[in-house]
Scaffold this motif. Structure first.
Motif, PDB file in Angstrom:
ATOM      1  N   GLY A   1     -96.320 -43.297  15.797  1.00  0.00           N
ATOM      2  CA  GLY A   1     -96.385 -41.946  15.254  1.00  0.00           C
ATOM      3  C   GLY A   1     -95.180 -41.109  15.637  1.00  0.00           C
ATOM      4  N   GLY A   2     -94.012 -41.724  15.686  1.00  0.00           N
ATOM      5  CA  GLY A   2     -92.792 -41.015  16.029  1.00  0.00           C
ATOM      6  C   GLY A   2     -92.522 -40.925  17.518  1.00  0.00           C
ATOM      7  N   ARG A   3     -93.341 -41.548  18.338  1.00  0.00           N
ATOM      8  CA  ARG A   3     -93.173 -41.498  19.794  1.00  0.00           C
ATOM      9  C   ARG A   3     -92.922 -42.892  20.353  1.00  0.00           C
ATOM     10  NH1 ARG A   3     -98.260 -37.935  21.785  1.00  0.00           N
ATOM     11  NH2 ARG A   3     -97.254 -38.261  23.815  1.00  0.00           N
ATOM     12  N   ASP A   4     -92.236 -42.959  21.489  1.00  0.00           N
ATOM     13  CA  ASP A   4     -91.960 -44.220  22.161  1.00  0.00           C
ATOM     14  C   ASP A   4     -93.095 -44.596  23.098  1.00  0.00           C
ATOM     15  OD1 ASP A   4     -89.546 -44.633  20.926  1.00  0.00           O
ATOM     16  OD2 ASP A   4     -88.323 -43.936  22.612  1.00  0.00           O
ATOM     17  N   LEU A   5     -93.053 -45.829  23.538  1.00  0.00           N
ATOM     18  CA  LEU A   5     -93.936 -46.318  24.590  1.00  0.00           C
ATOM     19  C   LEU A   5     -93.093 -46.600  25.827  1.00  0.00           C
ATOM     20  CD1 LEU A   5     -96.784 -47.364  25.443  1.00  0.00           C
ATOM     21  CD2 LEU A   5     -96.024 -49.641  24.702  1.00  0.00           C
ATOM     22  N   GLU A   6     -93.558 -46.127  26.973  1.00  0.00           N
ATOM     23  CA  GLU A   6     -92.904 -46.427  28.243  1.00  0.00           C
ATOM     24  C   GLU A   6     -93.908 -47.100  29.171  1.00  0.00           C
ATOM     25  OE1 GLU A   6     -91.211 -42.859  29.868  1.00  0.00           O
ATOM     26  OE2 GLU A   6     -89.349 -43.091  28.727  1.00  0.00           O
ATOM     27  N   ILE A   7     -93.406 -47.958  30.051  1.00  0.00           N
ATOM     28  CA  ILE A   7     -94.261 -48.674  30.991  1.00  0.00           C
ATOM     29  C   ILE A   7     -93.717 -48.509  32.399  1.00  0.00           C
ATOM     30  CG2 ILE A   7     -95.258 -50.896  31.647  1.00  0.00           C
ATOM     31  CD1 ILE A   7     -95.043 -51.789  28.768  1.00  0.00           C
ATOM     32  N   ILE A   8     -94.525 -47.969  33.292  1.00  0.00           N
ATOM     33  CA  ILE A   8     -94.172 -47.901  34.709  1.00  0.00           C
ATOM     34  C   ILE A   8     -94.610 -49.212  35.349  1.00  0.00           C
ATOM     35  CG2 ILE A   8     -94.457 -46.652  36.877  1.00  0.00           C
ATOM     36  CD1 ILE A   8     -95.440 -44.257  35.227  1.00  0.00           C
ATOM     37  N   VAL A   9     -93.675 -49.927  35.934  1.00  0.00           N
ATOM     38  CA  VAL A   9     -93.972 -51.227  36.542  1.00  0.00           C
ATOM     39  C   VAL A   9     -94.031 -51.089  38.060  1.00  0.00           C
ATOM     40  CG1 VAL A   9     -93.243 -53.627  36.789  1.00  0.00           C
ATOM     41  CG2 VAL A   9     -92.823 -52.415  34.641  1.00  0.00           C
ATOM     42  N   GLU A  10     -95.109 -51.573  38.660  1.00  0.00           N
ATOM     43  CA  GLU A  10     -95.260 -51.594  40.106  1.00  0.00           C
ATOM     44  C   GLU A  10     -95.486 -53.024  40.579  1.00  0.00           C
ATOM     45  OE1 GLU A  10     -94.796 -49.073  42.044  1.00  0.00           O
ATOM     46  OE2 GLU A  10     -94.740 -47.464  40.534  1.00  0.00           O
ATOM     47  N   ASP A  11     -95.015 -53.321  41.789  1.00  0.00           N
ATOM     48  CA  ASP A  11     -95.039 -54.680  42.332  1.00  0.00           C
ATOM     49  C   ASP A  11     -96.328 -54.922  43.114  1.00  0.00           C
ATOM     50  OD1 ASP A  11     -94.384 -57.188  43.280  1.00  0.00           O
ATOM     51  OD2 ASP A  11     -92.851 -56.482  44.695  1.00  0.00           O
TER      52      ASP A  11
ATOM     53  N   GLU B   1    -107.453 -56.994   8.634  1.00  0.00           N
ATOM     54  CA  GLU B   1    -106.418 -57.766   7.952  1.00  0.00           C
ATOM     55  C   GLU B   1    -105.484 -58.394   8.994  1.00  0.00           C
ATOM     56  OE1 GLU B   1    -102.603 -57.026   4.936  1.00  0.00           O
ATOM     57  OE2 GLU B   1    -104.265 -55.584   4.998  1.00  0.00           O
ATOM     58  N   GLU B   2    -105.216 -59.675   8.856  1.00  0.00           N
ATOM     59  CA  GLU B   2    -104.356 -60.357   9.815  1.00  0.00           C
ATOM     60  C   GLU B   2    -102.938 -59.786   9.756  1.00  0.00           C
ATOM     61  OE1 GLU B   2    -104.381 -64.580   9.396  1.00  0.00           O
ATOM     62  OE2 GLU B   2    -106.401 -64.808  10.244  1.00  0.00           O
ATOM     63  N   VAL B   3    -102.437 -59.402  10.916  1.00  0.00           N
ATOM     64  CA  VAL B   3    -101.055 -58.926  11.041  1.00  0.00           C
ATOM     65  C   VAL B   3    -100.420 -59.676  12.208  1.00  0.00           C
ATOM     66  CG1 VAL B   3    -101.437 -56.640  10.026  1.00  0.00           C
ATOM     67  CG2 VAL B   3    -101.863 -56.981  12.466  1.00  0.00           C
ATOM     68  N   PHE B   4     -99.143 -59.963  12.084  1.00  0.00           N
ATOM     69  CA  PHE B   4     -98.494 -60.852  13.040  1.00  0.00           C
ATOM     70  C   PHE B   4     -97.400 -60.179  13.860  1.00  0.00           C
ATOM     71  CE2 PHE B   4    -100.535 -63.548   9.973  1.00  0.00           C
ATOM     72  CZ  PHE B   4    -100.996 -64.623  10.712  1.00  0.00           C
ATOM     73  N   THR B   5     -97.081 -58.935  13.529  1.00  0.00           N
ATOM     74  CA  THR B   5     -96.091 -58.173  14.291  1.00  0.00           C
ATOM     75  C   THR B   5     -96.566 -56.735  14.413  1.00  0.00           C
ATOM     76  OG1 THR B   5     -94.801 -57.459  12.368  1.00  0.00           O
ATOM     77  CG2 THR B   5     -94.215 -59.601  13.353  1.00  0.00           C
ATOM     78  N   PHE B   6     -95.984 -56.011  15.357  1.00  0.00           N
ATOM     79  CA  PHE B   6     -96.323 -54.600  15.498  1.00  0.00           C
ATOM     80  C   PHE B   6     -95.926 -53.821  14.246  1.00  0.00           C
ATOM     81  CE2 PHE B   6     -95.234 -50.243  16.767  1.00  0.00           C
ATOM     82  CZ  PHE B   6     -96.452 -49.842  17.296  1.00  0.00           C
ATOM     83  N   ALA B   7     -94.764 -54.127  13.700  1.00  0.00           N
ATOM     84  CA  ALA B   7     -94.297 -53.425  12.504  1.00  0.00           C
ATOM     85  C   ALA B   7     -95.249 -53.645  11.332  1.00  0.00           C
ATOM     86  CB  ALA B   7     -92.885 -53.883  12.143  1.00  0.00           C
ATOM     87  N   GLU B   8     -95.705 -54.882  11.171  1.00  0.00           N
ATOM     88  CA  GLU B   8     -96.633 -55.187  10.087  1.00  0.00           C
ATOM     89  C   GLU B   8     -97.957 -54.457  10.290  1.00  0.00           C
ATOM     90  OE1 GLU B   8     -98.771 -59.154   8.107  1.00  0.00           O
ATOM     91  OE2 GLU B   8     -97.194 -59.377   9.623  1.00  0.00           O
ATOM     92  N   ALA B   9     -98.409 -54.396  11.518  1.00  0.00           N
ATOM     93  CA  ALA B   9     -99.654 -53.692  11.823  1.00  0.00           C
ATOM     94  C   ALA B   9     -99.547 -52.217  11.490  1.00  0.00           C
ATOM     95  CB  ALA B   9    -100.014 -53.882  13.290  1.00  0.00           C
ATOM     96  N   MET B  10     -98.437 -51.586  11.877  1.00  0.00           N
ATOM     97  CA  MET B  10     -98.269 -50.157  11.618  1.00  0.00           C
ATOM     98  C   MET B  10     -98.154 -49.871  10.126  1.00  0.00           C
ATOM     99  SD  MET B  10     -98.572 -48.739  14.525  1.00  0.00           S
ATOM    100  CE  MET B  10     -97.921 -47.076  14.371  1.00  0.00           C
ATOM    101  N   GLU B  11     -97.609 -50.806   9.387  1.00  0.00           N
ATOM    102  CA  GLU B  11     -97.516 -50.620   7.939  1.00  0.00           C
ATOM    103  C   GLU B  11     -98.912 -50.653   7.318  1.00  0.00           C
ATOM    104  OE1 GLU B  11     -95.384 -52.661   4.006  1.00  0.00           O
ATOM    105  OE2 GLU B  11     -94.868 -53.346   6.035  1.00  0.00           O
ATOM    106  N   VAL B  12     -99.762 -51.571   7.769  1.00  0.00           N
ATOM    107  CA  VAL B  12    -101.124 -51.648   7.256  1.00  0.00           C
ATOM    108  C   VAL B  12    -101.920 -50.404   7.657  1.00  0.00           C
ATOM    109  CG1 VAL B  12    -103.319 -52.892   7.446  1.00  0.00           C
ATOM    110  CG2 VAL B  12    -101.171 -54.159   7.191  1.00  0.00           C
ATOM    111  N   LEU B  13    -101.725 -49.925   8.877  1.00  0.00           N
ATOM    112  CA  LEU B  13    -102.458 -48.760   9.356  1.00  0.00           C
ATOM    113  C   LEU B  13    -102.087 -47.485   8.610  1.00  0.00           C
ATOM    114  CD1 LEU B  13    -102.351 -49.433  13.201  1.00  0.00           C
ATOM    115  CD2 LEU B  13    -104.390 -49.441  11.752  1.00  0.00           C
ATOM    116  N   GLY B  14    -100.815 -47.359   8.259  1.00  0.00           N
ATOM    117  CA  GLY B  14    -100.375 -46.150   7.581  1.00  0.00           C
ATOM    118  C   GLY B  14    -100.578 -44.920   8.437  1.00  0.00           C
TER     119      GLY B  14
END
Length: 444
Positions: free
Chosen positions: A112-122, A384-397
């Motif tokens: 939705g126009g925003r990024d995803l960030e991940i804080i990694v801890e050991d 609906e089967e989707v195989f990539t994040f981009a494909e999923a977001m296209e189906v979701l609209g």
């Protein structure tokens, strides 16, 4: 939903996310916590709002992660507990590479126009350090979604000490102990190890052995797989003893297996421990047919054992869906970026990130409670089967629901069951000329 032309390109995003992930990204600002870390729950209003009615059981976190009110343009921030150091660090490195590739794919499209960030801890590959890492992510950074961890004991400790009783979603990238099935609130991407134990019992019997020596690491992972093996094995178990991680020598384990008289030796342990055992067996001239569960396999094992000492060994490991086009595209990008082929562990970490991103994309708000409602559904076969994040977001609209999609991971179909376990595949590997060679697959 497409990436803005002014955004960094995919490879730039990958390199930036890798550096930021290992260093620990900036956490969500404005997070409040209770005095009891085991009951603290992180929430966030979709438009940067506060805690609504002021209920003390609910904590709030800013959208932007930058110390201001953020609006709805800042990144979505989740957490990851990984084995950056310790006896499982080889798996942690694979996880980080899979995570970085997934972040690049997600942020090329955006949520939705925003990024995803991940804080990694050991987690340091230890339960207490893993709990401390998860407490920091949940109670200080306010993340509503935690990917973690590698070791089954670490994942379970995090769940029981930090996650259970909250709305925070926990999705383990690599834990395979059958015991985790008893905790349906703890999701995992890799299949339960009980399928490995069953497969190993069948393979050893089919190879003509009726007696086996069983060495298992003394934690949830080792105990769970060993218990299932005992249930499935029809022959004699001539040696059945646990061992601790990080010992300087495993001569007593190796001599015990040799003295048992069993011609088949089964190792349910980790790479450093198995490497020591294999070295000591070779130096003492012990000969047996070796078998192993997933965590004994790795390039470090081959590099640190004598040439030919493991030839003929059979290992059963969780497998990615290597025949799927999306896996092959993932493998090609992985090889281009890192100069080597991915393992299933990298694929599991990749799918954890994409599943988290799709859960966020289909949730009503960025809260643990809302993500609990979507995390299972985005991989259900009803969609609906989707195989990539981009494909999923296209189906979701713009207004799609989690039921609209069935994400088929690079590791294969996920389809979390009522216990939080996925559908899985197993690959049978044999060691030939001191190299791992695939000799078949099994559906878990």
């Amino acid at each position: 939903m497409v990436a803005d032309d002014t955004e960094p390109n995919r490879r730039d995003v990958l390199r930036l996310s890798g550096a930021a992930g290992l260093a620990g990204l900036a956490g969500l600002a404005g997070c409040s916590t209770t005095d009891d870390p085991a009951t603290d729950t992180a929430t966030e209003e979709p438009n940067g709002g506060g805690g609504g009615d002021g209920d003390d059981e609910e904590t709030t976190a800013d959208d932007g992660g930058d110390g201001d009110d953020g609006g709805d343009t800042g990144p979505y921030t989740i957490g990851m507990v990984d084995s950056l150091t310790g006896s499982l660090s080889a798996f942690g490195q694979r996880n980080q590479r899979g995570k970085d590739l997934a972040l690049a794919d997600v942020n090329e499209v955006g949520i939705g126009g925003r990024d995803l960030e991940i804080i990694v801890e050991d987690s340091e590959s230890q339960s207490q350090a893993g709990v401390s890492a998860a407490q920091k992510l949940v109670n200080q950074d306010g993340v509503p979604f935690v990917i973690g961890a590698v070791g089954s004991g670490v994942s379970l400790a995090i769940y029981e000490s930090v996650i259970q009783g909250t709305d925070v979603v926990q999705l383990s990238q690599n834990s395979t102990s059958p015991d985790l099935t008893d905790f349906p609130g703890l999701l995992r991407m890799s299949p339960t190890g009980s399928t490995q134990s069953t497969a190993l019992a069948n393979i050893i019997g089919e190879d003509g052995y009726d007696s086996v020596a069983l060495a298992w690491v003394n934690n949830d992972y080792g105990q769970g797989l060993a218990e299932t093996f005992r249930e499935e094995w029809d022959g004699e178990i001539a040696y059945d003893q646990p061992h601790d991680q990080g010992q300087s020598s495993y001569s007593s384990t190796v001599s015990g297996m040799a003295n048992s008289g069993a011609d088949a030796w089964l190792f349910i342990t980790y790479q450093p421990e198995f490497t020591s055992m294999a070295q000591e067996a070779y130096s003492n001239g012990y000969e047996a047919q070796f078998y192993g569960a997933d965590s004994v396999q790795g390039s470090d094992v081959l590099d640190n054992t004598p040439e030919g000492s493991l030839d003929g060994m059979t290992i059963v490991v969780p497998s990615a869906a290597v025949d799927q086009d999306n896996y092959q595209a993932f493998a090609s990008e992985f090889e281009s970026e890192y100069g080597e082929s991915p393992t299933s562990w990298s694929a599991f970490a990749y799918d954890c990130v994409v599943t988290a991103a799709l859960s966020i994309a289909t949730a009503d708000e960025f809260t643990g409670a809302a993500l609990q409602e979507t995390v299972r559904d985005v991989t259900r076969p009803e969609g609906e089967e989707v195989f990539t994040f981009a494909e999923a977001m296209e189906v979701l609209g713009e207004d799609g629901s989690p039921d609209d999609i069935d994400y088929q991971g690079v590791s294969g179909p996920i389809d979390f069951d009522e216990n939080g376990d996925p559908v899985g595949f197993l690959q049978i590997l044999t060691v030939e000329d001191h190299e791992y060679v695939s000799s078949g697959t099994i559906e878990g």
